[in-house]
Design a protein around this motif. Structure first.
Motif, PDB file in Angstrom:
ATOM      1  N   LYS A  16       0.816  -1.210   0.000  1.00 51.50           N
ATOM      2  CA  LYS A  16       0.000   0.000   0.000  1.00 51.50           C
ATOM      3  C   LYS A  16       0.860   1.276   0.000  1.00 51.50           C
ATOM      4  CE  LYS A  16      -3.961  -2.171   0.206  1.00 51.50           C
ATOM      5  NZ  LYS A  16      -4.920  -2.128  -0.939  1.00 51.50           N
ATOM      6  N   VAL A  17       2.170   1.108  -0.025  1.00 53.91           N
ATOM      7  CA  VAL A  17       3.076   2.246   0.016  1.00 53.91           C
ATOM      8  C   VAL A  17       3.792   2.386  -1.325  1.00 53.91           C
ATOM      9  CG1 VAL A  17       5.046   3.316   1.195  1.00 53.91           C
ATOM     10  CG2 VAL A  17       3.477   1.829   2.487  1.00 53.91           C
ATOM     11  N   GLU A  18       3.724   3.568  -1.907  1.00 55.65           N
ATOM     12  CA  GLU A  18       4.541   3.863  -3.080  1.00 55.65           C
ATOM     13  C   GLU A  18       5.834   4.503  -2.571  1.00 55.65           C
ATOM     14  OE1 GLU A  18       4.929   6.720  -7.014  1.00 55.65           O
ATOM     15  OE2 GLU A  18       3.117   6.847  -5.781  1.00 55.65           O
ATOM     16  N   VAL A  19       6.891   3.720  -2.523  1.00 58.21           N
ATOM     17  CA  VAL A  19       8.169   4.228  -2.026  1.00 58.21           C
ATOM     18  C   VAL A  19       8.779   5.152  -3.077  1.00 58.21           C
ATOM     19  CG1 VAL A  19      10.517   3.608  -1.339  1.00 58.21           C
ATOM     20  CG2 VAL A  19       8.578   2.223  -0.564  1.00 58.21           C
ATOM     21  N   ILE A  20       9.154   6.358  -2.637  1.00 61.55           N
ATOM     22  CA  ILE A  20       9.682   7.362  -3.556  1.00 61.55           C
ATOM     23  C   ILE A  20      11.199   7.472  -3.473  1.00 61.55           C
ATOM     24  CG2 ILE A  20       9.582   9.773  -4.287  1.00 61.55           C
ATOM     25  CD1 ILE A  20       6.992   8.184  -4.677  1.00 61.55           C
ATOM     26  N   CYS A  21      11.740   7.562  -2.254  1.00 56.60           N
ATOM     27  CA  CYS A  21      13.176   7.792  -2.139  1.00 56.60           C
ATOM     28  C   CYS A  21      13.642   7.564  -0.709  1.00 56.60           C
ATOM     29  CB  CYS A  21      13.529   9.232  -2.551  1.00 56.60           C
ATOM     30  SG  CYS A  21      12.925  10.490  -1.401  1.00 56.60           S
ATOM     31  N   ARG A  22      14.955   7.582  -0.570  1.00 51.31           N
ATOM     32  CA  ARG A  22      15.602   7.644   0.741  1.00 51.31           C
ATOM     33  C   ARG A  22      16.313   8.989   0.838  1.00 51.31           C
ATOM     34  NH1 ARG A  22      18.487   1.865   0.038  1.00 51.31           N
ATOM     35  NH2 ARG A  22      17.950   2.359  -2.122  1.00 51.31           N
ATOM     36  N   LEU A  23      16.038   9.724   1.896  1.00 47.74           N
ATOM     37  CA  LEU A  23      16.666  11.029   2.082  1.00 47.74           C
ATOM     38  C   LEU A  23      17.916  10.916   2.944  1.00 47.74           C
ATOM     39  CD1 LEU A  23      13.527  13.308   2.636  1.00 47.74           C
ATOM     40  CD2 LEU A  23      14.853  12.977   0.532  1.00 47.74           C
ATOM     41  N   MET A  24      18.604  12.034   3.080  1.00 49.01           N
ATOM     42  CA  MET A  24      19.830  12.088   3.873  1.00 49.01           C
ATOM     43  C   MET A  24      19.589  11.510   5.269  1.00 49.01           C
ATOM     44  SD  MET A  24      22.931  13.077   3.253  1.00 49.01           S
ATOM     45  CE  MET A  24      22.593  14.154   1.855  1.00 49.01           C
ATOM     46  N   PRO A  25      20.428  10.575   5.711  1.00 47.74           N
ATOM     47  CA  PRO A  25      20.207   9.960   7.023  1.00 47.74           C
ATOM     48  C   PRO A  25      20.549  10.899   8.163  1.00 47.74           C
ATOM     49  CG  PRO A  25      22.228   9.128   6.040  1.00 47.74           C
ATOM     50  CD  PRO A  25      21.582   9.998   5.010  1.00 47.74           C
ATOM     51  N   GLY A  26      20.190  10.466   9.359  1.00 43.58           N
ATOM     52  CA  GLY A  26      20.560  11.163  10.579  1.00 43.58           C
ATOM     53  C   GLY A  26      21.183  10.165  11.539  1.00 43.58           C
ATOM     54  N   ILE A  27      21.629  10.648  12.663  1.00 39.00           N
ATOM     55  CA  ILE A  27      22.208   9.790  13.698  1.00 39.00           C
ATOM     56  C   ILE A  27      21.473  10.067  14.991  1.00 39.00           C
ATOM     57  CG2 ILE A  27      24.295   9.204  14.990  1.00 39.00           C
ATOM     58  CD1 ILE A  27      25.914  10.085  12.547  1.00 39.00           C
ATOM     59  N   ASP A  28      20.883   9.034  15.590  1.00 39.25           N
ATOM     60  CA  ASP A  28      20.105   9.244  16.802  1.00 39.25           C
ATOM     61  C   ASP A  28      21.010   9.243  18.034  1.00 39.25           C
ATOM     62  OD1 ASP A  28      20.658   6.585  17.444  1.00 39.25           O
ATOM     63  OD2 ASP A  28      18.646   5.857  16.969  1.00 39.25           O
ATOM     64  N   LYS A  29      20.402   9.423  19.213  1.00 40.19           N
ATOM     65  CA  LYS A  29      21.190   9.545  20.431  1.00 40.19           C
ATOM     66  C   LYS A  29      21.854   8.245  20.853  1.00 40.19           C
ATOM     67  CE  LYS A  29      16.836   9.306  23.008  1.00 40.19           C
ATOM     68  NZ  LYS A  29      15.917  10.082  23.890  1.00 40.19           N
ATOM     69  N   MET A  30      21.462   7.125  20.225  1.00 38.14           N
ATOM     70  CA  MET A  30      22.116   5.843  20.473  1.00 38.14           C
ATOM     71  C   MET A  30      23.191   5.560  19.433  1.00 38.14           C
ATOM     72  SD  MET A  30      20.515   5.009  23.163  1.00 38.14           S
ATOM     73  CE  MET A  30      21.131   3.343  23.394  1.00 38.14           C
ATOM     74  N   ASN A  31      23.478   6.557  18.589  1.00 42.34           N
ATOM     75  CA  ASN A  31      24.464   6.455  17.506  1.00 42.34           C
ATOM     76  C   ASN A  31      24.089   5.430  16.444  1.00 42.34           C
ATOM     77  OD1 ASN A  31      26.054   8.521  18.470  1.00 42.34           O
ATOM     78  ND2 ASN A  31      27.500   7.167  19.526  1.00 42.34           N
ATOM     79  N   ASN A  32      22.772   5.271  16.232  1.00 38.85           N
ATOM     80  CA  ASN A  32      22.295   4.489  15.094  1.00 38.85           C
ATOM     81  C   ASN A  32      22.206   5.395  13.871  1.00 38.85           C
ATOM     82  OD1 ASN A  32      21.627   1.898  16.424  1.00 38.85           O
ATOM     83  ND2 ASN A  32      20.105   3.121  17.513  1.00 38.85           N
ATOM     84  N   LEU A  33      22.594   4.860  12.725  1.00 36.03           N
ATOM     85  CA  LEU A  33      22.426   5.576  11.471  1.00 36.03           C
ATOM     86  C   LEU A  33      20.988   5.357  11.014  1.00 36.03           C
ATOM     87  CD1 LEU A  33      24.057   7.141   9.227  1.00 36.03           C
ATOM     88  CD2 LEU A  33      24.108   4.956   8.020  1.00 36.03           C
ATOM     89  N   VAL A  34      20.183   6.427  11.014  1.00 35.11           N
ATOM     90  CA  VAL A  34      18.748   6.318  10.737  1.00 35.11           C
ATOM     91  C   VAL A  34      18.449   6.899   9.357  1.00 35.11           C
ATOM     92  CG1 VAL A  34      16.422   6.817  11.548  1.00 35.11           C
ATOM     93  CG2 VAL A  34      18.308   6.607  13.204  1.00 35.11           C
ATOM     94  N   THR A  35      17.905   6.073   8.473  1.00 31.51           N
ATOM     95  CA  THR A  35      17.580   6.511   7.117  1.00 31.51           C
ATOM     96  C   THR A  35      16.083   6.765   6.993  1.00 31.51           C
ATOM     97  OG1 THR A  35      19.411   5.268   6.143  1.00 31.51           O
ATOM     98  CG2 THR A  35      17.594   5.872   4.673  1.00 31.51           C
ATOM     99  N   THR A  72      12.942  13.386  14.712  1.00 31.69           N
ATOM    100  CA  THR A  72      11.669  13.365  13.989  1.00 31.69           C
ATOM    101  C   THR A  72      11.396  14.719  13.354  1.00 31.69           C
ATOM    102  OG1 THR A  72      10.760  11.678  15.475  1.00 31.69           O
ATOM    103  CG2 THR A  72       9.183  12.997  14.228  1.00 31.69           C
ATOM    104  N   ALA A  73      11.559  15.795  14.118  1.00 30.81           N
ATOM    105  CA  ALA A  73      11.370  17.143  13.579  1.00 30.81           C
ATOM    106  C   ALA A  73      12.413  17.452  12.515  1.00 30.81           C
ATOM    107  CB  ALA A  73      11.429  18.169  14.704  1.00 30.81           C
TER     108      ALA A  73
END
Length: 270
Positions: free
Chosen positions: A130-149, A220-221
């Motif tokens: 049900k999702v039309e995937v468009i793209c992956r944007l620039m990742p971020g790094i959370d406070k646990m040092n996970n690379l979040v895409t 998130t913001a």
């Protein structure tokens, strides 16, 4: 929660570009011919902008634990809206905070898109097809040092959410333009565990449907603001950490500086 459909003219011709190579869209091919013409125009404009900023798997080899979130976009009353969730109070980490559907990568996930879609299905009942995937944007790094895409996808406004109460307590939508023209906004500086100084956005959104306010801040913001900057291509009413005349290169430089500070900190702890 089903979105209310607005009255619009009938469907127009298909505007979706053909899917090529490994690009993912909805199962069974293009659905856009079933959408009213004004909605097609909104989605096609966003689709074109977003694909210019698609990072693909450019950062997939960075030596950080991986996670991904889905940024679900839908159209209501001719405007793009972003779906967000509130984390269950039962969760050990960040209970009650607003976030996107998502989580850590599992061994069975092929890539960040698989992670985001799997987590969205588990958390809010959104089926991957049900999702039309468009793209992956620039990742971020959370406070646990996970690379979040962040994975951006279009979802029809008739989607019926079924939140998993163990993970999600509420689901709501926000007009995407709120993240460039907010009514209630503040910012503050934040120093990461690696010592990198960054800007934290904080939005308070008064949701009329739920008759309550939601606080949207942190990573998130950050993702919501960047998504709005990409799609609308206009200057927000607040300061951001990018050169808006060179958004692609400046956003990459911002991430590289953030990653370098985290990676140096990790090496120093070895």
């Amino acid at each position: 929660m089903a979105a209310e459909r607005e009255e619009e003219p009938g469907p127009g011709p298909c505007l979706c570009p053909g899917l090529t190579g490994g690009e993912r869209g909805t199962a069974g091919g293009c659905r856009c011919s079933a959408l009213p013409a004004p909605r097609q125009g909104v989605l096609e404009k966003a689709r074109r902008r977003l694909r210019q900023f698609d990072v693909g798997d450019k950062f997939s080899r960075l030596p950080l634990p991986r996670a991904a979130v889905l940024l679900p976009l839908t159209v209501r009353a001719g405007r793009l809206h972003l779906l967000l969730t509130v984390r269950s109070m039962q969760l050990r980490r960040s209970p009650g905070e607003v976030c996107f559907p998502g989580g850590k990568r599992e061994a069975t996930d092929k890539d960040d898109i698989d992670t985001a879609l799997r987590e969205a299905k588990e958390e809010v009942g959104l089926q991957p097809e049900k999702v039309e995937v468009i793209c992956r944007l620039m990742p971020g790094i959370d406070k646990m040092n996970n690379l979040v895409t962040p994975v951006v996808g279009f979802v029809e406004d008739t989607f019926e959410v079924t939140p998993n109460p163990d993970e999600v307590s509420e689901i709501f939508v926000v007009p995407l333009e709120y993240f460039v023209k907010p009514l209630n906004y503040k910012t503050f500086s934040y120093k990461t565990s690696s010592g990198y100084l960054t800007r934290i956005h904080c939005f308070i959104y008064d949701d009329q449907e739920h008759r309550k306010s939601f606080k949207i801040w942190g990573l998130t913001a950050h993702f919501a603001v960047f998504l709005a900057l990409v799609i609308f291509g206009e200057r927000p009413t607040f300061e951001v950490d990018y050169d808006l005349d060179n958004l692609i290169s400046s956003s990459e430089n911002y991430f590289i500086n953030l990653y370098a500070s985290v990676h140096e900190r990790k090496k120093s702890n070895l």
